[in-house]
Scaffold this motif. Sequence first.
Motif, mmCIF file in Angstrom:
data_model
loop_
_atom_site.group_PDB
_atom_site.id
_atom_site.type_symbol
_atom_site.label_atom_id
_atom_site.label_comp_id
_atom_site.label_asym_id
_atom_site.label_seq_id
_atom_site.Cartn_x
_atom_site.Cartn_y
_atom_site.Cartn_z
ATOM 1 N N MET A 34 0.852 -1.191 0.000
ATOM 2 C CA MET A 34 0.000 0.000 0.000
ATOM 3 C C MET A 34 0.889 1.241 0.000
ATOM 4 N N PRO A 35 0.684 2.146 -0.952
ATOM 5 C CA PRO A 35 1.547 3.326 -1.048
ATOM 6 C C PRO A 35 1.331 4.272 0.128
ATOM 7 N N PRO A 36 2.351 5.048 0.486
ATOM 8 C CA PRO A 36 2.210 5.989 1.596
ATOM 9 C C PRO A 36 1.221 7.098 1.246
ATOM 10 N N THR A 37 0.575 7.649 2.260
ATOM 11 C CA THR A 37 -0.418 8.705 2.035
ATOM 12 C C THR A 37 0.113 10.092 2.379
ATOM 13 N N PHE A 38 1.069 10.173 3.324
ATOM 14 C CA PHE A 38 1.598 11.462 3.775
ATOM 15 C C PHE A 38 0.448 12.412 4.136
ATOM 16 N N ASP A 39 -0.480 11.924 4.940
ATOM 17 C CA ASP A 39 -1.647 12.712 5.313
ATOM 18 C C ASP A 39 -1.297 13.732 6.395
ATOM 19 N N ASP A 40 -2.315 14.479 6.853
ATOM 20 C CA ASP A 40 -2.088 15.554 7.816
ATOM 21 C C ASP A 40 -1.489 15.033 9.117
ATOM 22 N N LEU A 41 -1.962 13.880 9.566
ATOM 23 C CA LEU A 41 -1.430 13.309 10.799
ATOM 24 C C LEU A 41 0.043 12.962 10.645
ATOM 25 N N SER A 42 0.383 12.400 9.501
ATOM 26 C CA SER A 42 1.774 12.054 9.232
ATOM 27 C C SER A 42 2.656 13.298 9.201
ATOM 28 N N LEU A 43 2.175 14.357 8.552
ATOM 29 C CA LEU A 43 2.945 15.603 8.472
ATOM 30 C C LEU A 43 3.096 16.245 9.840
ATOM 31 N N THR A 44 2.075 16.117 10.677
ATOM 32 C CA THR A 44 2.167 16.648 12.039
ATOM 33 C C THR A 44 3.261 15.933 12.814
ATOM 34 N N LYS A 45 3.358 14.629 12.639
ATOM 35 C CA LYS A 45 4.406 13.859 13.312
ATOM 36 C C LYS A 45 5.792 14.312 12.848
ATOM 37 N N LEU A 46 5.926 14.567 11.561
ATOM 38 C CA LEU A 46 7.202 15.060 11.042
ATOM 39 C C LEU A 46 7.537 16.406 11.670
ATOM 40 N N SER A 47 6.562 17.293 11.739
ATOM 41 C CA SER A 47 6.778 18.617 12.319
ATOM 42 C C SER A 47 7.195 18.523 13.779
ATOM 43 N N GLU A 48 6.563 17.656 14.508
ATOM 44 C CA GLU A 48 6.886 17.494 15.929
ATOM 45 C C GLU A 48 8.302 16.947 16.116
ATOM 46 N N ARG A 49 8.702 16.032 15.234
ATOM 47 C CA ARG A 49 10.035 15.423 15.342
ATOM 48 C C ARG A 49 11.131 16.435 15.026
ATOM 49 N N THR A 50 10.873 17.328 14.102
ATOM 50 C CA THR A 50 11.915 18.237 13.631
ATOM 51 C C THR A 50 11.859 19.611 14.294
ATOM 52 N N ASP A 51 10.960 19.785 15.221
ATOM 53 C CA ASP A 51 10.687 21.117 15.765
ATOM 54 C C ASP A 51 11.918 21.761 16.389
ATOM 55 N N TYR A 52 12.647 21.035 17.227
ATOM 56 C CA TYR A 52 13.750 21.660 17.962
ATOM 57 C C TYR A 52 14.883 22.079 17.029
ATOM 58 N N GLU A 53 15.339 21.154 16.173
ATOM 59 C CA GLU A 53 16.446 21.487 15.269
ATOM 60 C C GLU A 53 16.067 22.607 14.312
ATOM 61 N N CYS A 54 14.819 22.589 13.843
ATOM 62 C CA CYS A 54 14.360 23.692 12.985
ATOM 63 C C CYS A 54 14.417 25.014 13.736
ATOM 64 N N TRP A 55 13.941 24.991 14.974
ATOM 65 C CA TRP A 55 13.961 26.213 15.784
ATOM 66 C C TRP A 55 15.383 26.730 15.940
ATOM 67 N N LEU A 56 16.319 25.829 16.208
ATOM 68 C CA LEU A 56 17.711 26.232 16.402
ATOM 69 C C LEU A 56 18.270 26.908 15.160
ATOM 70 N N LEU A 57 18.100 26.276 13.999
ATOM 71 C CA LEU A 57 18.652 26.822 12.770
ATOM 72 C C LEU A 57 17.931 28.091 12.346
ATOM 73 N N GLU A 58 16.636 28.154 12.556
ATOM 74 C CA GLU A 58 15.899 29.380 12.255
ATOM 75 C C GLU A 58 16.411 30.535 13.109
ATOM 76 N N ALA A 59 16.701 30.254 14.383
ATOM 77 C CA ALA A 59 17.191 31.300 15.270
ATOM 78 C C ALA A 59 18.607 31.728 14.896
ATOM 79 N N VAL A 60 19.466 30.760 14.605
ATOM 80 C CA VAL A 60 20.866 31.054 14.303
ATOM 81 C C VAL A 60 20.995 31.862 13.018
ATOM 82 N N TYR A 61 20.226 31.493 11.990
ATOM 83 C CA TYR A 61 20.374 32.130 10.680
ATOM 84 C C TYR A 61 19.229 33.065 10.320
#
Length: 327
Positions: free
Chosen positions: A1-28
């Motif tokens: 079954m192909p991946p769906t990349f639905d809203d729930l999946s994207l939310t999980k990605l956002s939650e996982r990457t939140d800290y590192e994104c925040w760091l780089l956004e702040a630095v640059y």
Amino acid sequence: MPPTFDDLSLTKLSERTDYECWLLEAVYAIVEHELFRSWPDGVIYTLGNPSPQFIGYLAISAPIGDWRPGFLKAGAPLVLVSTFKLIDMLVEWVLRENGVASTFKFQQKLQHLENTPEFPPLIETRPWLKKRIVGLYSTLEPLRGTIIHDRHFATTDGSIRVSSSKGGVVGDPVEITGEKLRILARVVVSVLKYLEGDWQLDEFREKRLRRDLDELQDLHRLPTLGQRQPFHVGVRVYTSNPDPLQIDIAVIRQAISSRHSNSDISFDLRVLVVQERSISNAFFFPWVVFANANGQWDPSTNPGLFRAGIPNDIKPEHLHAPGLTIA
């Protein structure tokens, strides 16, 4: 079954990457309104004058006590590791969505990538982006390992020189300048922002992304895309002709191209109709209206759909210039 990349999946990605994104956004200062500023119209055709005025704008920011320059001089290893971690979390998320079990071993993830898993549509429909994300992941993985586990790296004034030391074999050093680290961070954070829907990927921003990836060619090790530096500007035309479709787009395009010959130019067009030295009507046509029209208006264009408010920065001297119009 192909991946769906639905809203729930994207939310999980956002939650996982939140800290590192925040760091780089702040630095640059990777902030949407800073990266993609809205400027006043920069090319002006005054009434009756076929030669445009070019106006440049510059934003200057010099906050007192800014901590970032000092951090970046010494923090290149942390920046590189954090940026790689974001790519790694993106790759792991993609693999999981494709039914691949999570693993802490980078080599296994690289092997799974060789099976060409399906990425989210924003990346999957842009093979050039997908290949370069994988290329960055492959190149940076052993460099990250050196920084974490060995001492075969050195930093100088924001740059880092690091060698792969995988398997105890020290490879040739890779030099990553401070500016290249900035571009790398901007690419990775931007891709995540586009994926998660926080930012919208339009034609200009896609060109910026392609240009940045060309600057990182020695890190993803794929051919350059040949993307010239994109340049977007607002054009304002004062005309006595009530039909805005009589404006010669090809003339405008040529004028801007001559001025910025090494850039990939685009422009929005604001048409101000002048009657008795005052503005009687205003139109605003975004670039997408005539981007692929070879300098010609689409016959189906309805000007009424592009009526706009009269800007509040009208200069009286623009309303009565002598000469011929371009409309």
